[in-house]
Design a protein around this motif. Structure first.
Motif, PDB file in Angstrom:
ATOM      1  N   MET A   1      11.531 -32.072 -32.750  1.00 33.81           N
ATOM      2  CA  MET A   1      11.162 -31.393 -31.502  1.00 33.81           C
ATOM      3  C   MET A   1      11.584 -29.924 -31.538  1.00 33.81           C
ATOM      4  N   ARG A   2      12.800 -29.680 -32.052  1.00 36.12           N
ATOM      5  CA  ARG A   2      13.268 -28.306 -32.081  1.00 36.12           C
ATOM      6  C   ARG A   2      12.433 -27.466 -33.053  1.00 36.12           C
ATOM      7  N   ILE A   3      12.047 -28.096 -34.176  1.00 40.57           N
ATOM      8  CA  ILE A   3      11.214 -27.373 -35.144  1.00 40.57           C
ATOM      9  C   ILE A   3       9.886 -27.007 -34.528  1.00 40.57           C
ATOM     10  N   ARG A   4       9.372 -27.920 -33.692  1.00 42.35           N
ATOM     11  CA  ARG A   4       8.058 -27.677 -33.080  1.00 42.35           C
ATOM     12  C   ARG A   4       8.124 -26.496 -32.108  1.00 42.35           C
ATOM     13  N   SER A   5       9.187 -26.442 -31.290  1.00 42.65           N
ATOM     14  CA  SER A   5       9.273 -25.318 -30.353  1.00 42.65           C
ATOM     15  C   SER A   5       9.498 -24.018 -31.097  1.00 42.65           C
ATOM     16  N   PHE A   6      10.224 -24.085 -32.227  1.00 47.24           N
ATOM     17  CA  PHE A   6      10.396 -22.866 -33.025  1.00 47.24           C
ATOM     18  C   PHE A   6       9.064 -22.368 -33.561  1.00 47.24           C
ATOM     19  N   LEU A   7       8.226 -23.321 -34.019  1.00 41.17           N
ATOM     20  CA  LEU A   7       6.899 -22.938 -34.517  1.00 41.17           C
ATOM     21  C   LEU A   7       6.046 -22.342 -33.400  1.00 41.17           C
ATOM     22  N   LEU A   8       6.163 -22.920 -32.189  1.00 37.35           N
ATOM     23  CA  LEU A   8       5.398 -22.385 -31.048  1.00 37.35           C
ATOM     24  C   LEU A   8       5.851 -20.974 -30.717  1.00 37.35           C
ATOM     25  N   LEU A   9       7.167 -20.721 -30.822  1.00 40.25           N
ATOM     26  CA  LEU A   9       7.672 -19.358 -30.595  1.00 40.25           C
ATOM     27  C   LEU A   9       7.087 -18.409 -31.627  1.00 40.25           C
ATOM     28  N   LEU A  10       7.032 -18.875 -32.893  1.00 41.60           N
ATOM     29  CA  LEU A  10       6.440 -18.031 -33.943  1.00 41.60           C
ATOM     30  C   LEU A  10       4.981 -17.723 -33.636  1.00 41.60           C
ATOM     31  N   LEU A  11       4.279 -18.716 -33.049  1.00 44.12           N
ATOM     32  CA  LEU A  11       2.880 -18.482 -32.692  1.00 44.12           C
ATOM     33  C   LEU A  11       2.755 -17.519 -31.513  1.00 44.12           C
ATOM     34  N   ALA A  12       3.731 -17.593 -30.603  1.00 43.75           N
ATOM     35  CA  ALA A  12       3.629 -16.778 -29.391  1.00 43.75           C
ATOM     36  C   ALA A  12       3.968 -15.320 -29.654  1.00 43.75           C
ATOM     37  N   LEU A  13       4.810 -15.070 -30.678  1.00 41.96           N
ATOM     38  CA  LEU A  13       5.249 -13.688 -30.908  1.00 41.96           C
ATOM     39  C   LEU A  13       4.102 -12.708 -31.145  1.00 41.96           C
ATOM     40  N   PRO A  14       3.093 -13.022 -31.997  1.00 45.45           N
ATOM     41  CA  PRO A  14       1.986 -12.070 -32.157  1.00 45.45           C
ATOM     42  C   PRO A  14       1.227 -11.818 -30.875  1.00 45.45           C
ATOM     43  N   VAL A  15       1.078 -12.861 -30.027  1.00 45.55           N
ATOM     44  CA  VAL A  15       0.374 -12.677 -28.758  1.00 45.55           C
ATOM     45  C   VAL A  15       1.142 -11.709 -27.870  1.00 45.55           C
ATOM     46  N   ILE A  16       2.483 -11.910 -27.798  1.00 49.98           N
ATOM     47  CA  ILE A  16       3.316 -11.017 -26.983  1.00 49.98           C
ATOM     48  C   ILE A  16       3.212  -9.590 -27.498  1.00 49.98           C
ATOM     49  N   TYR A  17       3.246  -9.454 -28.822  1.00 49.66           N
ATOM     50  CA  TYR A  17       3.131  -8.114 -29.428  1.00 49.66           C
ATOM     51  C   TYR A  17       1.823  -7.458 -29.027  1.00 49.66           C
ATOM     52  N   GLY A  18       0.726  -8.223 -29.104  1.00 49.31           N
ATOM     53  CA  GLY A  18      -0.587  -7.659 -28.749  1.00 49.31           C
ATOM     54  C   GLY A  18      -0.656  -7.242 -27.301  1.00 49.31           C
ATOM     55  N   VAL A  19      -0.110  -8.081 -26.409  1.00 50.19           N
ATOM     56  CA  VAL A  19      -0.145  -7.736 -24.989  1.00 50.19           C
ATOM     57  C   VAL A  19       0.662  -6.486 -24.718  1.00 50.19           C
ATOM     58  N   LEU A  20       1.838  -6.372 -25.376  1.00 48.34           N
ATOM     59  CA  LEU A  20       2.666  -5.178 -25.161  1.00 48.34           C
ATOM     60  C   LEU A  20       1.962  -3.925 -25.655  1.00 48.34           C
ATOM     61  N   ILE A  21       1.262  -4.029 -26.800  1.00 49.75           N
ATOM     62  CA  ILE A  21       0.494  -2.878 -27.300  1.00 49.75           C
ATOM     63  C   ILE A  21      -0.563  -2.464 -26.293  1.00 49.75           C
ATOM     64  N   ALA A  22      -1.265  -3.476 -25.721  1.00 47.30           N
ATOM     65  CA  ALA A  22      -2.314  -3.178 -24.754  1.00 47.30           C
ATOM     66  C   ALA A  22      -1.746  -2.512 -23.517  1.00 47.30           C
ATOM     67  N   VAL A  23      -0.563  -2.972 -23.050  1.00 47.86           N
ATOM     68  CA  VAL A  23       0.052  -2.362 -21.870  1.00 47.86           C
ATOM     69  C   VAL A  23       0.451  -0.922 -22.158  1.00 47.86           C
ATOM     70  N   ALA A  24       0.938  -0.673 -23.380  1.00 45.03           N
ATOM     71  CA  ALA A  24       1.343   0.687 -23.716  1.00 45.03           C
ATOM     72  C   ALA A  24       0.151   1.638 -23.752  1.00 45.03           C
ATOM     73  N   GLU A  25      -1.051   1.076 -24.009  1.00 46.14           N
ATOM     74  CA  GLU A  25      -2.245   1.918 -24.067  1.00 46.14           C
ATOM     75  C   GLU A  25      -2.832   2.224 -22.695  1.00 46.14           C
TER      76      GLU A  25
END
Lengths: 97, 139
Positions: free
Chosen positions: A1-25
């Motif tokens: 279970m913990r490995i799965r949430s870690f993988l989900l965090l890894l998946l979420a990081l690029p999305v967060i990065y993209g949203v932050l880039i868009a907000v900065a623009e």
């Protein structure tokens, strides 16, 4: 279970990065040369009095330029009332009509 | 409710609130406000009346027949005003295109169809508020 949430965090990081880039623009708030202040609002401000003969520009937009929108807004009100009356009305009040 | 002071105060204030609501509806095109805000004020004056004096008295002021009538024909009135454009041969809900006299800006008769449509919307909003209140209170 913990490995799965870690993988989900890894998946979420690029999305967060993209949203932050868009907000900065985004353009700064309230600047006069923002893309939202285009010819549509200029047209409303300059021509509303000639087109509708109404001093209150909000009324001119709501009841003349966007009259379709307001009409279906009243239909939304009608539907909401209808749903509440159908759901809550008991048979007791039926004889009062 | 059996509060004497509240009843006296409501009897003095509520008629003015109701008339002010109609003022806001009818002057929606020359002053701040409009049909939605005015309709809310009219509806709230009637809601306050039936909260203070009891649901039965409020029902006596506004029978269900009247509410059903305004509820049903408010939107139809809007569509009827839109049909003026179609009768004149221009798009639906046209105002200046339909050749309606727009009048002098700033006077009560200005705006052509806008004031008529606004009156219909205001009555519509008021009856929606009152109907929802009565339906929920009588449960």
């Amino acid at each position: 279970m913990r490995i799965r949430s870690f993988l989900l965090l890894l998946l979420a990081l690029p999305v967060i990065y993209g949203v932050l880039i868009a907000v900065a623009e985004l353009p700064p708030y309230g600047m006069p040369d923002n893309p939202v202040h285009n010819q549509v609002s200029e047209r409303y401000i300059s021509d509303a009095l000639d087109d509708t003969g109404v001093l209150n520009m909000v009324t001119a937009i709501v009841l003349d330029y966007r009259a379709y929108d307001t009409m279906f807004e009243t239909i939304v009100l009608f539907t909401a009332t209808l749903a509440v009356v159908i759901t809550l009305k008991t048979r007791k009040g039926e004889g009062e009509r | 409710m059996k509060d004497f002071i509240l009843k006296r105060m409501a009897a003095i204030i509520l008629p003015f609130i109701c008339v002010y609501g109609f003022y806001v509806i009818l002057h929606g095109h020359v002053s701040p406000g409009g049909s939605f805000a005015g309709g809310i004020i009219v509806g709230l004056s009637l809601i306050a009346y039936s909260t203070i004096y009891g649901i039965a008295k409020g029902r006596a002021k506004l029978p269900e027949k009247v509410l059903v009538w305004t509820e049903s024909y408010g939107t139809l009135w809007y569509g009827l005003m839109g049909m003026v454009g179609i009768v004149k041969g221009v798009p639906f809900l046209a105002n200046k295109l339909a050749g309606v006299n727009l009048g002098n800006p700033g006077t009560l008769s200005s705006g052509g169809l806008i004031s008529l449509i606004g009156f219909g919307v205001g009555i519509r909003v008021a009856s929606t508020m009152v109907t929802l209140f009565f339906t929920m209170m009588e449960e």
